[in-house]
Design an enzyme around this catalytic site. Sequence first.
Site, mmCIF file in Angstrom:
data_model
loop_
_atom_site.group_PDB
_atom_site.id
_atom_site.type_symbol
_atom_site.label_atom_id
_atom_site.label_comp_id
_atom_site.label_asym_id
_atom_site.label_seq_id
_atom_site.Cartn_x
_atom_site.Cartn_y
_atom_site.Cartn_z
ATOM 1 N N ASP A 146 1.996 15.033 -3.937
ATOM 2 C CA ASP A 146 1.768 14.187 -2.931
ATOM 3 C C ASP A 146 0.347 14.486 -1.982
ATOM 4 O OD1 ASP A 146 4.130 13.137 -3.464
ATOM 5 O OD2 ASP A 146 5.106 14.043 -1.983
ATOM 6 N N GLU A 157 6.121 3.507 -2.324
ATOM 7 C CA GLU A 157 5.955 4.761 -1.407
ATOM 8 C C GLU A 157 4.505 5.345 -1.439
ATOM 9 O OE1 GLU A 157 8.786 7.061 -3.443
ATOM 10 O OE2 GLU A 157 7.549 8.502 -4.011
#
Length: 911
Positions: free
Chosen positions: A63, A314
């Site tokens: 991420d 997401e």
Amino acid sequence: MWKRIKAVTNIKEAFLIITRSRISKLLLCGLAISMAAAVQPQSQVHASETDEALTFSNASVHDPSIIQDQKSGMYYVFGSHIAAAKSTDLINWQNFTNGYASVDNTIYGDLSENLSESFAWAGEDDADSTGGYAVWAPDVIWNKQYRNTDGSKGAYMLYYSVSSTYIRSAIGLAVSKNIEGPYAYVDTIIYSGFQEEEAYDANSDVNKQWESTNIDELIEEGVLEEPNPEWFTENGAYNNAEYTNAIDANILYDKQGKLWMTYGSWSGGTFILELDKKTGIPLYPGQDGVTKDGRMIDRYFGTKIAAGYGRSSEGTYAVYDKEAGYYYLYLTYGGLASDGGYQMRQFRSKSITGPYVDAAGNEAVYPESFDKGVGNFPGVNDHDAIGNKLIGNFLFSRELGEDGTGDGVGYLSAGHNSYYIDAKADKEFLVFHTRFPNKGETHEVRVHQTFKNSNAWPVPTPYRYVGETITGVTQAEVAGTYKFINHGHEITGQLTESTFVQLQDNGTVAGAQEGTWRLYDGYRAELKLADGTYDGVFISQWDPTTEAWVMTFSGMSENGQVIWGSQTSTATDSEQMEKIKAELTESMPDSVMKDIVLPTTAAGGSTIQWTSSDPAVISETGIVTRPEAGQPAALVTLTALIQNELQSEQLSFAIQVEPKEAGKLSAYYSFDGTYTNAAGDQTEAQVTGDRINNTGGAVSFVEGVKGQAASFDGKSGLSLGKGLITQNAYTVAFWIKPTELKQFTTAFFGAATEQSWISLTPVGPANQTMLWSGQQWYDAPIGSTITAGAWTHLAFTVDAGQISVYVNGEEKFTGEAFPNIFEGSAAAFSLGVNYWDQPFKGLIDELYIQDGIVLPADEIKALYEEAPAAIPVAPLAEESISQSTLLYGALVFGAVAVARVPLQHLKKSEE
């Protein structure tokens, strides 16, 4: 960030992607950090187009959120698991953090103390984060107007996420004047997963009632009047169909200089809140409402800008592009594991609060028709046509006889991106993490340059950035044969392999696609194909497979699909035939013990047909059947008929098939004051540090089930050596008494490679004790978790793919198609440590491993029920005595007694 590793049992349906990063945020992010950090060769990348090979320093940051420090010019990516890396050139990266170290943490100092207010709600030794931490997906931004506690202005603001379940999470803020930290806690600003009345999750003492959040303080301060009744379902639970999971913060300035935060994962979708630039705290709306186009504005959560209704979405990241006049919004769909179909999607808007739309005009907020009630819905992919899909699972395949080495280059589950616009260099970059074909869950950061097409949509180029700059090209340079990828719109874990297309001199497209193409404006590309018109660019890039500069194209259609092309070299049929023969000869083994891959296609459209002199031993598809133990090796001749349009040639290979080894007891560790293996090669286990390949630990001896046991301190492990299991049939059994239970911590670990392994973990996915395997992913859960502070007998057997797992003598799992990890390999084995996870803390006793012997269920039960000290030495010929009794009885009395055990139990290990 709903994340879960591949399962092939019923647990997959219940848990696939439902534990947001129980793998990524607790394992898979950390999994490759240690591997990449351990191999960080210094290198220089030459951006000029020469044939000199380029090398890279890679880093693992899940991420990754990118920022350039304007003071030093250094690029940074911050990610989950408190991982971060830095680079001077966006090419060579170096990790610089120490993960979840609780003391002297690089980013947070005293981690537990500093973030204690956030951890009071989620993320520390609680529910799904039991035994560890769950600190995820930060975003860092420099805010020159932030008011520090000392009265000075300017700070790096880090917005982080903590999480304990798929909805109970929070976003916090910490600040520092140094971009590398440490960061001091400021506040926890957004909570999710709260309920109307007192309630608790499993393995948690956190009261989920909304007054445990900051909402009651906001009411006291007059920011809110009262809780929104729509936050709750009829039974008072959190309404996650409409309201989000508070993670994945992203901070940006709008064109007026206001500061905003986008955030949210799955559940109710992505929201946006304005922030106070002096404090970094949200300017909560205070009132509910709707936007002009009908989207929700919530008094606490803000304005909804994307997704919702429990669909996969997401990793929100928004960026304002002054030149284009658009805010671009990026989301990631799917599940993060290598088979989860993780993929980046793209939208844009003229307003920071939306509405955001894709190239086809689809709105980013999902329609009300998607409403299935509360919950998340992995596998429900009715949103697959919404959002421009940037990169799917792909492989620029390399076939036998083509230039280069290996299988080619490709990505699996590339996602959770950030985006960087370098105004000085006039370049733009997509920054993301990705997994790779045939490399399990290993992940690394990748940076791809992007170019806006004629419709102002940024489109990523096919290969990682190595410093290339776009220039004008000629028709002659771009015409030719290309490997072709269409990333499509599907949300799928399937791998798309390249096909071939020809951009012909006359402007037509032939091969796997048909249509027309043109070069315009110096470097722009247009391909009109059957499924749409794709607009993008031609640019020369570095192909890591051939280690050469090649012409590429990328483009996006009016429907938001992306295509890539990578030009290939051409060779005559005779030249290609010689390359195929040479590589095939080099790749064929002299001897085998397991199935072999016999290629049936090769470069240039060539085909290969195989015949075998003894198909019962090696079939024409490469299936190997070994002679039984005691029989001689078999010699088989395989013949390959290689054909292309003009030629046909044969090659023959003599291959020896080794016989099976006799079953044997390859290891017995009593841990009675010694690390010695009383069977097999009689060597001692070696104490490791906190990973299987580290040193510096300590393993002591304390009272055990029988005699003494090995005591593991949570910082150390034991390396048992190599080659203890070499067949596809084996038994492993031992006693275990965990002091504490940490998710993914291994008790018994065996690895042929860092990607191909098995691990028996007291707490695996879904908080179950289980045996699982990597690369060829397989889960074998027992349906519960063993108890900390109590002795448990664990055993498992594998018999040519048939797997059984036993707890205290009872079979708790049985399945088929368990992968063949060890046959023909010199695998490494360990207790308490692997390559990635926190070490085991507790006791292990009476470990034995049988290679080539599969104990039946009644004998596994006997191991549990028999009092080890009372096991007699068994006579050799007494078949009524169980195999387990023979083994244990012999070893109780040492090497002389061992010599009396049947030969099949005692054959010396062959590494």
